[in-house]
Design a protein around this motif. Structure first.
Motif, PDB file in Angstrom:
ATOM      1  N   UNK A  43       0.780  -1.229   0.000  1.00  0.00           N
ATOM      2  CA  UNK A  43       0.000   0.000   0.000  1.00  0.00           C
ATOM      3  C   UNK A  43       0.811   1.279   0.000  1.00  0.00           C
ATOM      4  N   UNK A  44       2.085   1.201   0.390  1.00  0.00           N
ATOM      5  CA  UNK A  44       2.885   2.432   0.474  1.00  0.00           C
ATOM      6  C   UNK A  44       3.925   2.542  -0.637  1.00  0.00           C
ATOM      7  N   UNK A  45       4.156   1.466  -1.379  1.00  0.00           N
ATOM      8  CA  UNK A  45       5.191   1.477  -2.418  1.00  0.00           C
ATOM      9  C   UNK A  45       4.624   1.848  -3.785  1.00  0.00           C
ATOM     10  N   UNK A  46       5.478   2.414  -4.605  1.00  0.00           N
ATOM     11  CA  UNK A  46       5.066   2.792  -5.942  1.00  0.00           C
ATOM     12  C   UNK A  46       4.737   1.617  -6.828  1.00  0.00           C
ATOM     13  N   UNK A  47       5.368   0.459  -6.564  1.00  0.00           N
ATOM     14  CA  UNK A  47       5.148  -0.750  -7.351  1.00  0.00           C
ATOM     15  C   UNK A  47       5.309  -1.958  -6.437  1.00  0.00           C
ATOM     16  N   UNK A  48       4.373  -2.894  -6.512  1.00  0.00           N
ATOM     17  CA  UNK A  48       4.413  -4.055  -5.619  1.00  0.00           C
ATOM     18  C   UNK A  48       4.175  -5.347  -6.385  1.00  0.00           C
ATOM     19  N   UNK A  49       4.878  -6.393  -5.964  1.00  0.00           N
ATOM     20  CA  UNK A  49       4.735  -7.726  -6.548  1.00  0.00           C
ATOM     21  C   UNK A  49       4.405  -8.732  -5.450  1.00  0.00           C
ATOM     22  N   UNK A  50       3.367  -9.514  -5.659  1.00  0.00           N
ATOM     23  CA  UNK A  50       3.073 -10.660  -4.804  1.00  0.00           C
ATOM     24  C   UNK A  50       3.589 -11.911  -5.492  1.00  0.00           C
ATOM     25  N   UNK A  51       3.943 -12.905  -4.702  1.00  0.00           N
ATOM     26  CA  UNK A  51       4.443 -14.152  -5.274  1.00  0.00           C
ATOM     27  C   UNK A  51       3.300 -14.992  -5.833  1.00  0.00           C
ATOM     28  N   UNK A  85       0.353  -4.957  -7.300  1.00  0.00           N
ATOM     29  CA  UNK A  85       0.230  -4.472  -8.671  1.00  0.00           C
ATOM     30  C   UNK A  85       0.465  -5.574  -9.697  1.00  0.00           C
ATOM     31  N   UNK A  86       1.285  -6.563  -9.325  1.00  0.00           N
ATOM     32  CA  UNK A  86       1.636  -7.620 -10.270  1.00  0.00           C
ATOM     33  C   UNK A  86       2.036  -8.870  -9.488  1.00  0.00           C
ATOM     34  N   UNK A  87       2.269  -9.947 -10.215  1.00  0.00           N
ATOM     35  CA  UNK A  87       2.634 -11.228  -9.616  1.00  0.00           C
ATOM     36  C   UNK A  87       4.012 -11.635 -10.110  1.00  0.00           C
ATOM     37  N   UNK A  88       4.794 -12.213  -9.222  1.00  0.00           N
ATOM     38  CA  UNK A  88       6.172 -12.595  -9.527  1.00  0.00           C
ATOM     39  C   UNK A  88       6.369 -14.069  -9.193  1.00  0.00           C
ATOM     40  N   UNK A  89       7.118 -14.779 -10.035  1.00  0.00           N
ATOM     41  CA  UNK A  89       7.385 -16.193  -9.771  1.00  0.00           C
ATOM     42  C   UNK A  89       8.724 -16.419  -9.089  1.00  0.00           C
ATOM     43  N   UNK A  90       9.700 -15.519  -9.318  1.00  0.00           N
ATOM     44  CA  UNK A  90      11.033 -15.727  -8.755  1.00  0.00           C
ATOM     45  C   UNK A  90      11.724 -14.369  -8.561  1.00  0.00           C
ATOM     46  N   UNK A  91      11.865 -13.947  -7.317  1.00  0.00           N
ATOM     47  CA  UNK A  91      12.468 -12.645  -7.024  1.00  0.00           C
ATOM     48  C   UNK A  91      13.935 -12.618  -7.435  1.00  0.00           C
TER      49      UNK A  91
END
Length: 266
Positions: A228-236, A248-254
């Motif tokens: 909620x506070x970052x300009x861009x966020x990724x959930x796994x 904002x988006x989904x990530x498979x491997x950080x």
């Protein structure tokens, strides 16, 4: 560095289930990737429910100057100095500890600024924790022996958090404490208003970086305040649907994404 059209100067990552994936330790090769990102002007921040000493050991070769958001945001440390801490008042802490100790089928740990405590007679649990956490958990005969103020108290169920017990804790402590599902059967309690997002906001104020230019990664409920506070966020990809819905988006491997950032035009 620009990601999805947004300027990024800071990267914040959760550890368990996120940067670590399904492993318990950090791949040493990632340290050089993070170090190179920082040399290119991108600040890296580790944010976790883990204790500070454990996080520092994980990043030890590059830990100098690296900010750590610890204990679900109740503690922020940089250069081995505490920048921010929110503690649970003693009376409230021991009310909660008493309720947890009366809860069958569970285990618990208590965190102070620099130490993690468990009851000495819970030998199997301590052995399991020490396989996962370094340095080893301190043992006490009674939680009254805890040294320093308490910033987080956690209860753990091996088979996951039971819905009825979770509801009971919320009914009794909401408004006084924040209860957060941190994944893998852990229910963490910090002071109301304490979370990774609030700690990140405070760190940004102290260190002078822009949250609008901050990218974060997370996988659990305790990461949603960062989203909620970052300009861009990724959930796994492994995150629960309600967690993914907040990112904002989904990530498979950080790790792969961080390596990919190095090839971008800075």
């Amino acid at each position: 560095m620009h990601i999805q059209g947004k300027k990024i100067t800071t990267i914040v990552s959760d550890l368990d289930g996120t940067l670590l994936g399904d492993k318990k330790d950090l791949n040493p090769a990632l340290l050089s990737v993070i170090g190179e990102l920082e040399r290119k002007g991108v600040l890296f921040v580790a944010a976790s429910g883990r204790q500070y000493k454990n996080m520092r050991l994980m990043f030890e070769p590059i830990a100098g100057g690296l900010p750590f958001i610890c204990e679900n945001g109740s503690l922020v440390v940089k250069d081995d100095q505490t920048l921010y801490q929110k503690c649970i008042p003693g009376k409230l802490a021991f009310e909660l500890i008493g309720d947890m100790m009366a809860m069958p089928g569970s285990e618990m740990i208590v965190s102070s600024e620099r130490e993690l405590y468990a009851l000495a007679y819970r030998e199997d649990f301590i052995r399991q924790m020490n396989e996962f956490l370094k340095p080893e958990v301190l043992t006490v005969a009674d939680f009254g022996e805890v040294t320093g103020e308490i910033n987080k108290i956690s209860i753990w169920w091996p088979d996951g958090i039971p819905k009825q017990e979770e509801k009971w804790f919320h009914q009794k402590y909401d408004g006084r404490l924040l209860a957060t599902d941190s994944g893998n059967g852990w229910l963490d309690f910090t002071m109301e208003g304490v979370n990774k997002g609030a700690a990140l906001r405070e760190l940004a104020r102290m260190e002078g970086f822009s949250l609008k230019e901050t990218l974060c990664f997370g996988d659990s409920e305790n990461d949603i305040p960062m989203f909620g506070v970052c300009g861009l966020s990724f959930a796994m990809e492994s995150s629960r649907p309600h967690v993914k819905a907040q990112a904002d988006a989904v990530c498979s491997n950080v790790a792969d994404m961080l390596r990919g950032f190095l090839s971008r035009d800075f």
